[in-house]
Design a protein around this motif. Sequence first.
Motif, PDB file in Angstrom:
ATOM      1  N   LEU A  36      10.499   3.243   1.323  1.00  0.00           N
ATOM      2  CA  LEU A  36      10.725   4.680   1.472  1.00  0.00           C
ATOM      3  C   LEU A  36      11.837   4.900   2.502  1.00  0.00           C
ATOM      4  O   LEU A  36      12.213   3.958   3.205  1.00  0.00           O
ATOM      5  CB  LEU A  36       9.423   5.349   1.936  1.00  0.00           C
ATOM      6  CG  LEU A  36       8.203   5.047   1.064  1.00  0.00           C
ATOM      7  CD1 LEU A  36       6.921   5.471   1.767  1.00  0.00           C
ATOM      8  CD2 LEU A  36       8.313   5.745  -0.289  1.00  0.00           C
TER       9      LEU A  36
ATOM     10  N   ASP B 146       0.831  -1.217   0.000  1.00  0.00           N
ATOM     11  CA  ASP B 146       0.000   0.000   0.000  1.00  0.00           C
ATOM     12  C   ASP B 146       0.861   1.262   0.000  1.00  0.00           C
ATOM     13  O   ASP B 146       0.384   2.342   0.300  1.00  0.00           O
ATOM     14  CB  ASP B 146      -0.951  -0.002   1.205  1.00  0.00           C
ATOM     15  CG  ASP B 146      -0.221  -0.064   2.537  1.00  0.00           C
ATOM     16  OD1 ASP B 146       1.027  -0.198   2.536  1.00  0.00           O
ATOM     17  OD2 ASP B 146      -0.889   0.020   3.579  1.00  0.00           O
TER      18      ASP B 146
ATOM     19  N   ASP C 155       8.971   5.330   7.501  1.00  0.00           N
ATOM     20  CA  ASP C 155       7.582   4.870   7.506  1.00  0.00           C
ATOM     21  C   ASP C 155       6.645   6.080   7.351  1.00  0.00           C
ATOM     22  O   ASP C 155       6.638   6.954   8.225  1.00  0.00           O
ATOM     23  CB  ASP C 155       7.320   4.139   8.833  1.00  0.00           C
ATOM     24  CG  ASP C 155       5.957   3.475   8.867  1.00  0.00           C
ATOM     25  OD1 ASP C 155       5.063   3.908   8.114  1.00  0.00           O
ATOM     26  OD2 ASP C 155       5.791   2.530   9.655  1.00  0.00           O
TER      27      ASP C 155
END
Length: 415
Positions: free
Chosen positions: A225, A220, A228
């Motif tokens: 990245l 999702d 978080d």
Amino acid sequence: MKVFKFGGASVKDAIGVKNILKVLKNEGFENTLIVISAMGKMTNAFEKIVTAYCQKSKDLNQHINYTKNYHLTITTELFNSKKHLIDTEIETLFGHLSGFLITNKSTDYNYIYDQIVGFGELLSTKIISFYLNENNIPNNWIDVRDFIKTDANYRDAKVDWEKTITTIQRLDKNKLFITQGFLGQSSNKNTTTLGREGSDYSAAIFAYCLNAQSLTIWKDVEGVLNADPRYFENTQLLEQISYNEAIEMAFYGASVIHPKTLKPLENKNIPLYVRSFDNLKNVGTTVSKGHYLVPEVSCFILKQQQILVSISAKDFSFMVESNLSDIFKVLHTFKLKVNLIQNSALSFSVCIEDKFNNFTQFLNEISLNYTITYFENVVLYTIRHATENAIKKIEQKGETLLKQSTQGTVQLVIK
Ligand code: ADP
Ligand code: ASP
Ligand code: MG
């Protein structure tokens, strides 16, 4: 062969299941094995059944009905006809669950847990397999317990690689398979689980045993990245990272990938793609070999619900090897996961995670010989490729109880 993995968030409702169809049509589904988790937060819901059952709570049936209705709501939306075969399948699975609850004689919580929570994955894969079959994606549902063989360490089972490789390699590599994440089977044919969030790892086990060309985990988020996005603003996508970087991030707690996922892939040089199930055009993250694939930005990782324990000898003597050995033995006995340690002359500090609710017992035992102080519910932040600015950013989040720095990685325990 390719391996795909869909997690709970991707199949939390009928829209999510329909989206799998979209992903498969877009990406192709020949010679693919798909690993799927329980729908949405169903594993948590099954955990409530375990608790209610073990505590002989009057709410047991209510919890069972909640999980059943959750799945039936989804199937009603997915399948048009009033009486559909999937309803019988769901009834059968809930029949097996009731059968277990009635006949079980064991009082071993971890064993009971694994026999119950596994129904989440069995249900989700049945539903999705039926749905894809009806929508022109013929597939073969397989029971993962016939393939992933483990020891009997319930809730944290270790894979028996020799048996697992042999059984998985028997699969016909020209088919589309749907199977469950998270589950395995011990040699006495009981269901085991690989640890919470373990479906990523299941997918890596299949990728390894099948010598797959790649593993894609559909998430999702856009990919891995630098932090978080639930806790940090302005996160950046890491388009390419090395296995080592990903292993370090996952190890420190970047929950986007289960930490055990990467080693099997690295051993066979199988690339891992982490991609968004919502934005199929986006490239996501590629995890592969290469020391040059080091992120150019600082990466922030947090682990919540940590306990920082400070341990010192009752007679103010130094904390030496024999004390540390004692302490680690007790930590191991109570399955407390150690995430950070720091030693000084008179005290030993350890940041731990109490996954199995054993902290009170640990405390009772360790207090017999040592003086203890502790802080519960603290957060452990890890910054990789840390800069002064990055450290300041974290220090602003609260009171720093402990700080440790090694080769560009800085860890802070914050209250
Ligand atoms: P799944 O149910 O598919 O296994 P998870 O919820 O376990 O998905 O993992 C995806 C979540 O991981 C994201 O929603 C995000 O909040 C979290 N996450 C933690 N660290 C990172 C990170 N570094 N990059 C991306 N997502 C992260
Ligand atoms: N369903 C399991 C869990 O929620 C496994 C997983 O999702 O990876 O922990
Ligand atoms: Mg997960």
